[in-house]
Design a protein around this motif. Sequence first.
Motif, PDB file in Angstrom:
ATOM      1  N   GLY A  79      14.226 -12.141  15.648  1.00 32.16           N
ATOM      2  CA  GLY A  79      13.507 -12.699  14.509  1.00 32.16           C
ATOM      3  C   GLY A  79      12.097 -12.159  14.395  1.00 32.16           C
ATOM      4  N   HIS A  80      11.454 -11.980  15.539  1.00 33.28           N
ATOM      5  CA  HIS A  80      10.084 -11.453  15.528  1.00 33.28           C
ATOM      6  C   HIS A  80      10.043 -10.042  14.958  1.00 33.28           C
ATOM      7  CE1 HIS A  80       6.025 -10.492  16.665  1.00 33.28           C
ATOM      8  NE2 HIS A  80       6.431  -9.547  17.493  1.00 33.28           N
ATOM      9  N   TYR A  81      10.926  -9.161  15.428  1.00 36.63           N
ATOM     10  CA  TYR A  81      10.885  -7.775  14.972  1.00 36.63           C
ATOM     11  C   TYR A  81      11.439  -7.594  13.565  1.00 36.63           C
ATOM     12  CZ  TYR A  81       9.188  -6.380  19.502  1.00 36.63           C
ATOM     13  OH  TYR A  81       8.400  -6.240  20.618  1.00 36.63           O
ATOM     14  N   ALA A  82      12.111  -8.600  13.048  1.00 33.50           N
ATOM     15  CA  ALA A  82      12.531  -8.550  11.646  1.00 33.50           C
ATOM     16  C   ALA A  82      11.328  -8.623  10.705  1.00 33.50           C
ATOM     17  CB  ALA A  82      13.510  -9.683  11.343  1.00 33.50           C
ATOM     18  N   ASN A  83      10.196  -9.128  11.209  1.00 34.33           N
ATOM     19  CA  ASN A  83       8.977  -9.213  10.398  1.00 34.33           C
ATOM     20  C   ASN A  83       8.278  -7.871  10.244  1.00 34.33           C
ATOM     21  OD1 ASN A  83       9.058 -12.079  10.030  1.00 34.33           O
ATOM     22  ND2 ASN A  83       8.338 -12.329  12.134  1.00 34.33           N
ATOM     23  N   LEU A  84       8.580  -6.926  11.116  1.00 34.36           N
ATOM     24  CA  LEU A  84       7.885  -5.634  11.111  1.00 34.36           C
ATOM     25  C   LEU A  84       8.475  -4.729  10.041  1.00 34.36           C
ATOM     26  CD1 LEU A  84       5.824  -3.713  12.378  1.00 34.36           C
ATOM     27  CD2 LEU A  84       7.585  -3.034  14.026  1.00 34.36           C
ATOM     28  N   ILE A 120      -1.661  -5.530  13.834  1.00 33.77           N
ATOM     29  CA  ILE A 120      -0.700  -5.933  12.802  1.00 33.77           C
ATOM     30  C   ILE A 120       0.048  -7.224  13.153  1.00 33.77           C
ATOM     31  CG2 ILE A 120      -0.420  -3.580  11.965  1.00 33.77           C
ATOM     32  CD1 ILE A 120       2.215  -3.403  13.468  1.00 33.77           C
ATOM     33  N   GLY A 121      -0.381  -7.903  14.217  1.00 40.19           N
ATOM     34  CA  GLY A 121       0.201  -9.197  14.529  1.00 40.19           C
ATOM     35  C   GLY A 121       1.535  -9.144  15.232  1.00 40.19           C
ATOM     36  N   GLN A 122       1.809  -8.046  15.915  1.00 41.58           N
ATOM     37  CA  GLN A 122       3.032  -7.929  16.700  1.00 41.58           C
ATOM     38  C   GLN A 122       2.735  -8.245  18.165  1.00 41.58           C
ATOM     39  OE1 GLN A 122       6.491  -6.716  15.770  1.00 41.58           O
ATOM     40  NE2 GLN A 122       5.589  -7.775  14.030  1.00 41.58           N
ATOM     41  N   ALA A 123       3.752  -8.680  18.901  1.00 41.35           N
ATOM     42  CA  ALA A 123       3.582  -8.929  20.330  1.00 41.35           C
ATOM     43  C   ALA A 123       3.046  -7.673  21.009  1.00 41.35           C
ATOM     44  CB  ALA A 123       4.914  -9.339  20.951  1.00 41.35           C
ATOM     45  N   LEU A 124       2.092  -7.851  21.921  1.00 38.21           N
ATOM     46  CA  LEU A 124       1.485  -6.703  22.583  1.00 38.21           C
ATOM     47  C   LEU A 124       2.525  -5.834  23.281  1.00 38.21           C
ATOM     48  CD1 LEU A 124      -1.710  -8.334  24.151  1.00 38.21           C
ATOM     49  CD2 LEU A 124      -1.587  -6.856  22.143  1.00 38.21           C
ATOM     50  N   ASP A 125       3.435  -6.461  24.005  1.00 40.28           N
ATOM     51  CA  ASP A 125       4.487  -5.735  24.710  1.00 40.28           C
ATOM     52  C   ASP A 125       5.706  -5.551  23.816  1.00 40.28           C
ATOM     53  OD1 ASP A 125       2.833  -5.772  26.876  1.00 40.28           O
ATOM     54  OD2 ASP A 125       4.103  -7.041  28.125  1.00 40.28           O
ATOM     55  N   ASP A 126       6.542  -4.563  24.148  1.00 37.79           N
ATOM     56  CA  ASP A 126       7.843  -4.424  23.504  1.00 37.79           C
ATOM     57  C   ASP A 126       8.778  -5.434  24.159  1.00 37.79           C
ATOM     58  OD1 ASP A 126      10.302  -3.751  22.468  1.00 37.79           O
ATOM     59  OD2 ASP A 126       9.984  -1.587  22.633  1.00 37.79           O
ATOM     60  N   LEU A 127       9.011  -6.534  23.479  1.00 37.98           N
ATOM     61  CA  LEU A 127       9.792  -7.625  24.054  1.00 37.98           C
ATOM     62  C   LEU A 127      11.235  -7.229  24.319  1.00 37.98           C
ATOM     63  CD1 LEU A 127       8.462 -10.498  21.757  1.00 37.98           C
ATOM     64  CD2 LEU A 127       7.638  -9.850  24.024  1.00 37.98           C
ATOM     65  N   ARG A 128      11.706  -6.192  23.662  1.00 39.98           N
ATOM     66  CA  ARG A 128      13.099  -5.763  23.830  1.00 39.98           C
ATOM     67  C   ARG A 128      13.340  -5.111  25.185  1.00 39.98           C
ATOM     68  NH1 ARG A 128      12.376  -3.119  17.949  1.00 39.98           N
ATOM     69  NH2 ARG A 128      10.481  -2.549  19.079  1.00 39.98           N
ATOM     70  N   LYS A 129      12.263  -4.832  25.915  1.00 38.40           N
ATOM     71  CA  LYS A 129      12.390  -4.160  27.205  1.00 38.40           C
ATOM     72  C   LYS A 129      12.193  -5.094  28.393  1.00 38.40           C
ATOM     73  CE  LYS A 129      10.871   0.319  25.393  1.00 38.40           C
ATOM     74  NZ  LYS A 129       9.885   1.424  25.521  1.00 38.40           N
ATOM     75  N   GLY A 130      11.901  -6.371  28.145  1.00 38.07           N
ATOM     76  CA  GLY A 130      11.615  -7.297  29.231  1.00 38.07           C
ATOM     77  C   GLY A 130      12.665  -8.386  29.369  1.00 38.07           C
ATOM     78  N   LYS A 131      12.440  -9.243  30.353  1.00 41.79           N
ATOM     79  CA  LYS A 131      13.293 -10.418  30.565  1.00 41.79           C
ATOM     80  C   LYS A 131      12.413 -11.660  30.495  1.00 41.79           C
ATOM     81  CE  LYS A 131      16.775  -8.084  33.424  1.00 41.79           C
ATOM     82  NZ  LYS A 131      17.498  -8.087  34.741  1.00 41.79           N
ATOM     83  N   TYR A 132      12.897 -12.677  29.780  1.00 38.86           N
ATOM     84  CA  TYR A 132      12.048 -13.827  29.485  1.00 38.86           C
ATOM     85  C   TYR A 132      12.806 -15.141  29.638  1.00 38.86           C
ATOM     86  CZ  TYR A 132       9.383 -10.057  27.354  1.00 38.86           C
ATOM     87  OH  TYR A 132       8.705  -8.876  27.152  1.00 38.86           O
ATOM     88  N   THR A 188       9.397 -18.632  11.305  1.00 36.05           N
ATOM     89  CA  THR A 188       9.148 -17.239  10.930  1.00 36.05           C
ATOM     90  C   THR A 188       9.163 -16.281  12.115  1.00 36.05           C
ATOM     91  OG1 THR A 188       6.756 -17.522  11.181  1.00 36.05           O
ATOM     92  CG2 THR A 188       7.711 -17.999   9.004  1.00 36.05           C
ATOM     93  N   PHE A 189       8.973 -16.812  13.320  1.00 38.12           N
ATOM     94  CA  PHE A 189       8.866 -16.014  14.546  1.00 38.12           C
ATOM     95  C   PHE A 189       7.645 -15.099  14.534  1.00 38.12           C
ATOM     96  CE2 PHE A 189      13.458 -16.919  14.138  1.00 38.12           C
ATOM     97  CZ  PHE A 189      13.598 -17.729  15.248  1.00 38.12           C
ATOM     98  N   PHE A 190       6.619 -15.442  13.718  1.00 38.17           N
ATOM     99  CA  PHE A 190       5.330 -14.778  13.833  1.00 38.17           C
ATOM    100  C   PHE A 190       4.696 -15.177  15.163  1.00 38.17           C
ATOM    101  CE2 PHE A 190       4.846 -15.006   8.950  1.00 38.17           C
ATOM    102  CZ  PHE A 190       5.429 -13.754   8.800  1.00 38.17           C
ATOM    103  N   VAL A 191       3.935 -14.255  15.759  1.00 38.23           N
ATOM    104  CA  VAL A 191       3.200 -14.595  16.975  1.00 38.23           C
ATOM    105  C   VAL A 191       2.116 -15.604  16.637  1.00 38.23           C
ATOM    106  CG1 VAL A 191       1.732 -13.745  18.834  1.00 38.23           C
ATOM    107  CG2 VAL A 191       3.610 -12.341  18.014  1.00 38.23           C
TER     108      VAL A 191
END
Length: 258
Positions: A42-47, A139-151, A180-183
């Motif tokens: 959802g977060h990266y759909a905003n980009l 641009i208001g995106q998460a600092l890290d690439d969340l697709r590469k981590g474990k949470y 919206t899954f905005f940060v």
Amino acid sequence: MKRNLILVAVAVAVAACKSAQPAAAVEKPVAEETSASKIITGHYANLKDFKTLSIKASAKYKDDNQSQSITADIRVRKDETIFISIRFLGITMAKALITPTEVKYYEKLNSTYFEGDYAKLSQWLGTELDFKKVQNLLIGQALDDLRKGKYAESVENNLQKLEETTDRTTKKIFYFEPETFFVNKEEVSQPSQRRSLEVNYPGYTKHATMSLPSKILLEAVQPKGKTNISIEYNSVSFNEEISFPYSVPEGYERVEIE
């Protein structure tokens, strides 16, 4: 002031378009625990894609010893170059040019300039920094690439929360708006070294190209003290021709960030 200006330059973010209007206030939806994969998707759909970004912004800087207000002209060529010109009382005081491999800046007060990679700047700011993270901040995106981590996912204060589970030395937590899954907020800390960086996004503005933060608040804490930066966004234009007028004036002295 040299360090203050470059910190503001790196931290200064993007703004609200003149023709855009803030979204009307609505009742916040109640956050329900959601899988990490759904939050990330959802977060990266905003980009949305863009080529260039041109921004006029204002910012306030405060540390344990002083405070100052500046204006900034920020120009971004996506994934390639970030240019920032900082003015105080209408006078250009510093410029920065940031690429994926190099950070450059000069400041007029002490007639000095810096050229180097991200290692020293990361050490000084207290968190690992690279070009992509600076661009994401803007641009208001998460600092890290969340697709590469474990949470680990949870709900806290009606926000979707993701906490990284793989890095034992650096603690990273991301908070997202439930619909919206905005940060909303992100925290990076190194408890053993008493260093932390917190980034808050109080709100977003919808533009024709994509939604951007309407304000950014930063707080950096280190053993030597605390720094706060508040950034307001005045105007933004997308996908126009932009230039990067950066040239170190003759006679300036090269310095190192300690």
